[in-house]
Design a protein around this motif. Sequence first.
Motif, PDB file in Angstrom:
ATOM      1  N   UNK A 140      22.441  57.079  31.063  1.00 21.28           N
ATOM      2  CA  UNK A 140      23.734  57.280  31.719  1.00 21.28           C
ATOM      3  C   UNK A 140      24.073  56.118  32.641  1.00 21.28           C
ATOM      4  N   UNK A 141      23.077  55.576  33.334  1.00 20.02           N
ATOM      5  CA  UNK A 141      23.322  54.425  34.203  1.00 20.02           C
ATOM      6  C   UNK A 141      23.741  53.217  33.373  1.00 20.02           C
ATOM      7  N   UNK A 142      23.089  52.994  32.251  1.00 17.72           N
ATOM      8  CA  UNK A 142      23.458  51.883  31.379  1.00 17.72           C
ATOM      9  C   UNK A 142      24.885  52.039  30.868  1.00 17.72           C
ATOM     10  N   UNK A 143      25.220  53.231  30.466  1.00 20.22           N
ATOM     11  CA  UNK A 143      26.586  53.500  29.983  1.00 20.22           C
ATOM     12  C   UNK A 143      27.606  53.218  31.077  1.00 20.22           C
ATOM     13  N   UNK A 144      27.347  53.702  32.288  1.00 15.82           N
ATOM     14  CA  UNK A 144      28.286  53.507  33.397  1.00 15.82           C
ATOM     15  C   UNK A 144      28.387  52.030  33.762  1.00 15.82           C
ATOM     16  N   UNK A 162      32.814  45.968  31.605  1.00 12.37           N
ATOM     17  CA  UNK A 162      33.930  45.724  30.686  1.00 12.37           C
ATOM     18  C   UNK A 162      35.272  45.912  31.375  1.00 12.37           C
ATOM     19  N   UNK A 163      35.270  46.236  32.634  1.00 12.90           N
ATOM     20  CA  UNK A 163      36.523  46.437  33.342  1.00 12.90           C
ATOM     21  C   UNK A 163      36.927  47.889  33.428  1.00 12.90           C
ATOM     22  N   UNK A 164      36.011  48.796  33.145  1.00 12.46           N
ATOM     23  CA  UNK A 164      36.306  50.226  33.306  1.00 12.46           C
ATOM     24  C   UNK A 164      36.958  50.824  32.088  1.00 12.46           C
ATOM     25  N   UNK A 165      38.051  51.498  32.291  1.00  7.19           N
ATOM     26  CA  UNK A 165      38.714  52.253  31.241  1.00  7.19           C
ATOM     27  C   UNK A 165      39.409  51.295  30.277  1.00  7.19           C
ATOM     28  N   UNK A 166      39.251  51.548  29.012  1.00 10.96           N
ATOM     29  CA  UNK A 166      39.938  50.735  28.013  1.00 10.96           C
ATOM     30  C   UNK A 166      41.391  51.152  27.929  1.00 10.96           C
ATOM     31  N   UNK A 167      42.234  50.161  27.785  1.00 12.25           N
ATOM     32  CA  UNK A 167      43.664  50.442  27.763  1.00 12.25           C
ATOM     33  C   UNK A 167      44.193  50.365  26.347  1.00 12.25           C
ATOM     34  N   UNK A 168      45.282  51.077  26.123  1.00 12.14           N
ATOM     35  CA  UNK A 168      45.923  51.036  24.819  1.00 12.14           C
ATOM     36  C   UNK A 168      46.677  49.716  24.676  1.00 12.14           C
ATOM     37  N   UNK A 169      47.018  49.321  23.444  1.00 13.88           N
ATOM     38  CA  UNK A 169      47.769  48.075  23.253  1.00 13.88           C
ATOM     39  C   UNK A 169      49.113  48.077  23.976  1.00 13.88           C
ATOM     40  N   UNK A 170      49.692  49.242  24.198  1.00  8.57           N
ATOM     41  CA  UNK A 170      50.983  49.290  24.888  1.00  8.57           C
ATOM     42  C   UNK A 170      50.866  48.781  26.322  1.00  8.57           C
ATOM     43  N   UNK A 171      49.749  48.950  26.955  1.00  9.02           N
ATOM     44  CA  UNK A 171      49.630  48.517  28.341  1.00  9.02           C
ATOM     45  C   UNK A 171      49.066  47.108  28.453  1.00  9.02           C
ATOM     46  N   UNK A 172      48.732  46.479  27.303  1.00  8.93           N
ATOM     47  CA  UNK A 172      48.224  45.115  27.350  1.00  8.93           C
ATOM     48  C   UNK A 172      49.367  44.166  27.696  1.00  8.93           C
ATOM     49  N   UNK A 173      49.058  43.125  28.450  1.00 10.35           N
ATOM     50  CA  UNK A 173      50.135  42.207  28.812  1.00 10.35           C
ATOM     51  C   UNK A 173      50.617  41.429  27.613  1.00 10.35           C
ATOM     52  N   UNK A 221      26.453  40.499  36.091  1.00 11.39           N
ATOM     53  CA  UNK A 221      25.329  41.227  36.690  1.00 11.39           C
ATOM     54  C   UNK A 221      25.312  42.672  36.213  1.00 11.39           C
ATOM     55  N   UNK A 222      26.482  43.296  36.098  1.00 11.75           N
ATOM     56  CA  UNK A 222      26.557  44.673  35.605  1.00 11.75           C
ATOM     57  C   UNK A 222      26.039  44.769  34.182  1.00 11.75           C
ATOM     58  N   UNK A 223      26.387  43.789  33.365  1.00 10.66           N
ATOM     59  CA  UNK A 223      25.938  43.806  31.972  1.00 10.66           C
ATOM     60  C   UNK A 223      24.420  43.613  31.897  1.00 10.66           C
ATOM     61  N   UNK A 272      24.372  55.938  21.180  1.00 12.06           N
ATOM     62  CA  UNK A 272      25.482  56.296  22.058  1.00 12.06           C
ATOM     63  C   UNK A 272      24.904  56.722  23.400  1.00 12.06           C
ATOM     64  N   UNK A 273      24.773  55.765  24.320  1.00 10.61           N
ATOM     65  CA  UNK A 273      24.063  56.016  25.572  1.00 10.61           C
ATOM     66  C   UNK A 273      24.675  57.140  26.389  1.00 10.61           C
ATOM     67  N   UNK A 274      25.981  57.099  26.559  1.00 10.25           N
ATOM     68  CA  UNK A 274      26.633  58.113  27.381  1.00 10.25           C
ATOM     69  C   UNK A 274      26.496  59.506  26.792  1.00 10.25           C
ATOM     70  N   UNK A 275      26.788  59.621  25.506  1.00 13.14           N
ATOM     71  CA  UNK A 275      26.708  60.919  24.844  1.00 13.14           C
ATOM     72  C   UNK A 275      25.261  61.426  24.786  1.00 13.14           C
ATOM     73  N   UNK A 276      24.333  60.544  24.446  1.00  9.42           N
ATOM     74  CA  UNK A 276      22.924  60.940  24.384  1.00  9.42           C
ATOM     75  C   UNK A 276      22.384  61.369  25.737  1.00  9.42           C
TER      76      UNK A 276
END
Length: 142
Positions: free
Chosen positions: A112-116, A122-133, A7-9, A69-73
């Motif tokens: 900005x709403x689309x970006x948010x 997508x689950x919010x903040x993207x994580x680095x590979x180190x924190x991936x399970x 629904x968010x997408x 770039x929706x957020x930046x624009x």
Amino acid sequence: MSGEGGRSVRLAGAARWAGRILGLLSLGVIGMFVAAEPPWPWRLSMLEGALLACFPVGMAAGLVLAWWREGLGGLVAVLGVLGFYLVHRVGAGEWPRGPWFLIFASPSAFSLASWALRRRGEGGVRRSPRSAPGPTGVGWPG
């Protein structure tokens, strides 16, 4: 997982296209104003030049950038209008009157709403590979 995230997408897609279509409409109307009475640079005072740099130039740049770039624009457009209001307040001693500057910049709110919403989908903040399970469900070693 397709419930809330899906629904968010979908909402993000609707907000993206609303921002794009309304942004084109906003840019078209502003373009007609500029074509009818172009701002000749040699006739502008310093205040008018600063105001013009913020709105419509900064705002328009943000609306165009929001296509890629929706957020930046959206942020650039909002900062352009905010700069316009602040420069006008400092230079003229009063706030701009009427809702028109905000109305022309309103498509940036959809960007900005689309970006948010996309980040939320997508689950919010993207994580680095180190924190991936890892294969065992725990984080990467080291």
